[in-house]
Design a protein around this motif. Structure first.
Motif, mmCIF file in Angstrom:
data_model
loop_
_atom_site.group_PDB
_atom_site.id
_atom_site.type_symbol
_atom_site.label_atom_id
_atom_site.label_comp_id
_atom_site.label_asym_id
_atom_site.label_seq_id
_atom_site.Cartn_x
_atom_site.Cartn_y
_atom_site.Cartn_z
ATOM 1 N N ASP A 83 -3.971 -8.821 1.055
ATOM 2 C CA ASP A 83 -2.738 -9.589 1.085
ATOM 3 C C ASP A 83 -1.847 -10.139 0.028
ATOM 4 O O ASP A 83 -0.659 -9.898 0.179
ATOM 5 C CB ASP A 83 -2.930 -10.730 2.367
ATOM 6 C CG ASP A 83 -3.552 -10.490 3.542
ATOM 7 O OD1 ASP A 83 -3.154 -9.215 3.864
ATOM 8 O OD2 ASP A 83 -4.093 -11.276 4.087
ATOM 9 N N GLN A 84 -2.628 -10.351 -0.875
ATOM 10 C CA GLN A 84 -1.910 -10.839 -2.143
ATOM 11 C C GLN A 84 -1.044 -9.798 -2.936
ATOM 12 O O GLN A 84 -0.079 -9.997 -3.020
ATOM 13 C CB GLN A 84 -2.860 -11.681 -3.063
ATOM 14 C CG GLN A 84 -3.247 -12.868 -2.469
ATOM 15 C CD GLN A 84 -4.487 -13.402 -3.525
ATOM 16 O OE1 GLN A 84 -4.776 -12.945 -4.623
ATOM 17 N NE2 GLN A 84 -4.947 -14.708 -3.186
ATOM 18 N N TRP A 85 -1.845 -8.721 -2.878
ATOM 19 C CA TRP A 85 -1.208 -7.466 -3.603
ATOM 20 C C TRP A 85 -0.035 -6.904 -2.504
ATOM 21 O O TRP A 85 1.043 -6.760 -3.217
ATOM 22 C CB TRP A 85 -2.178 -6.165 -3.447
ATOM 23 C CG TRP A 85 -1.654 -4.899 -3.839
ATOM 24 C CD1 TRP A 85 -1.317 -3.843 -2.803
ATOM 25 C CD2 TRP A 85 -1.230 -4.400 -4.967
ATOM 26 N NE1 TRP A 85 -1.027 -2.987 -3.529
ATOM 27 C CE2 TRP A 85 -0.847 -3.186 -4.634
ATOM 28 C CE3 TRP A 85 -1.222 -5.193 -6.271
ATOM 29 C CZ2 TRP A 85 -0.288 -2.434 -6.067
ATOM 30 C CZ3 TRP A 85 -0.799 -4.229 -7.347
ATOM 31 C CH2 TRP A 85 -0.497 -3.010 -7.054
ATOM 32 N N ARG A 86 -0.320 -7.103 -1.506
ATOM 33 C CA ARG A 86 1.000 -6.584 -0.464
ATOM 34 C C ARG A 86 2.262 -7.558 -0.715
ATOM 35 O O ARG A 86 3.304 -7.305 -0.793
ATOM 36 C CB ARG A 86 0.728 -6.665 0.946
ATOM 37 C CG ARG A 86 1.656 -6.175 1.944
ATOM 38 C CD ARG A 86 1.346 -6.113 3.421
ATOM 39 N NE ARG A 86 0.978 -7.557 3.782
ATOM 40 C CZ ARG A 86 0.023 -7.952 4.050
ATOM 41 N NH1 ARG A 86 -1.172 -7.149 4.200
ATOM 42 N NH2 ARG A 86 -0.274 -9.394 4.757
ATOM 43 N N GLU A 87 1.849 -8.830 -0.891
ATOM 44 C CA GLU A 87 2.993 -9.918 -0.973
ATOM 45 C C GLU A 87 3.415 -10.159 -2.264
ATOM 46 O O GLU A 87 4.162 -10.983 -2.810
ATOM 47 C CB GLU A 87 2.500 -11.201 -0.334
ATOM 48 C CG GLU A 87 2.201 -11.125 1.155
ATOM 49 C CD GLU A 87 1.435 -12.197 1.829
ATOM 50 O OE1 GLU A 87 1.161 -13.398 0.852
ATOM 51 O OE2 GLU A 87 1.344 -12.192 2.986
ATOM 52 N N GLU A 88 3.030 -9.277 -3.342
ATOM 53 C CA GLU A 88 3.234 -9.441 -4.597
ATOM 54 C C GLU A 88 3.058 -10.460 -5.308
ATOM 55 O O GLU A 88 3.941 -11.047 -6.252
ATOM 56 C CB GLU A 88 4.379 -8.829 -5.008
ATOM 57 C CG GLU A 88 4.870 -7.322 -4.423
ATOM 58 C CD GLU A 88 6.294 -6.729 -4.701
ATOM 59 O OE1 GLU A 88 6.809 -7.093 -5.727
ATOM 60 O OE2 GLU A 88 6.875 -6.177 -4.021
#
Length: 169
Positions: free
Chosen positions: A131-136
């Motif tokens: 999720d953190q990766w997706r949300e940059e």
């Protein structure tokens, strides 16, 4: 026949009837226990089959995420919901005292480790990383990649252990 002889005959008859009732009771209990144990083993095998299929789907989802991360694709989602992993009959198997009948203590330890690794909430870290990766947000690609690889190893171990347990039953 005298009173003493009648009383003795009645007492012997009552005692034999009591012993017969005890024998019937214990046979009935033994029969019901063996049926219950066979049912728990059968249901545990079905639960393990269900879990193995679930683990395969988890492995596929994780692999898809690994590939997406490798390609820099941020439009990915990971939904590992370990709450769906069945443990009801595994708990019944344990409660009925069947573990030692089928497994070596080392097998029991490995099974408990596996159930802990793929338990409720164990998926939170890796899904949070994705999720953190997706949300940059501030997470490096390598950290997400390593979390996914680690989770895939855990799921693969759970699948292998479930297949091993299923084979021992």
């Amino acid at each position: 026949m005298s009173f003493e002889e009648s009383a003795l005959a009645s007492s012997i008859g009552a005692f034999i009837g009591f012993l017969g009732a005890l024998i019937v009771f214990f046979i009935k209990e033994w029969w019901q226990t063996s049926i219950r144990k066979r049912s728990v083993v059968k249901n545990l095998k079905l639960e393990l089959t269900y879990n193995i299929n679930l683990y395969e789907k988890f492995e596929e989802q994780i692999q898809e995420c690994i590939e997406a991360i490798s390609n820099g694709n941020r439009s990915l989602y990971l939904n590992l919901d370990y709450d769906f992993v069945g443990t009801h009959f595994a708990k019944q198997f344990y409660q009925n005292g069947l573990l030692l009948k089928f497994f070596h203590p080392e097998d029991m330890r490995r099974w408990n480790v596996m159930l802990t690794l793929i338990g409720t909430g164990a998926d939170k870290h890796v899904t949070d990383c994705v999720d953190q990766w997706r949300e940059e947000k501030e997470i490096e690609q390598e950290a997400v990649y390593e979390a996914l690889k680690h989770e895939k190893k855990q799921v693969s171990y759970a699948k292998e252990m479930s297949e091993y347990i299923q084979g021992k039953l």
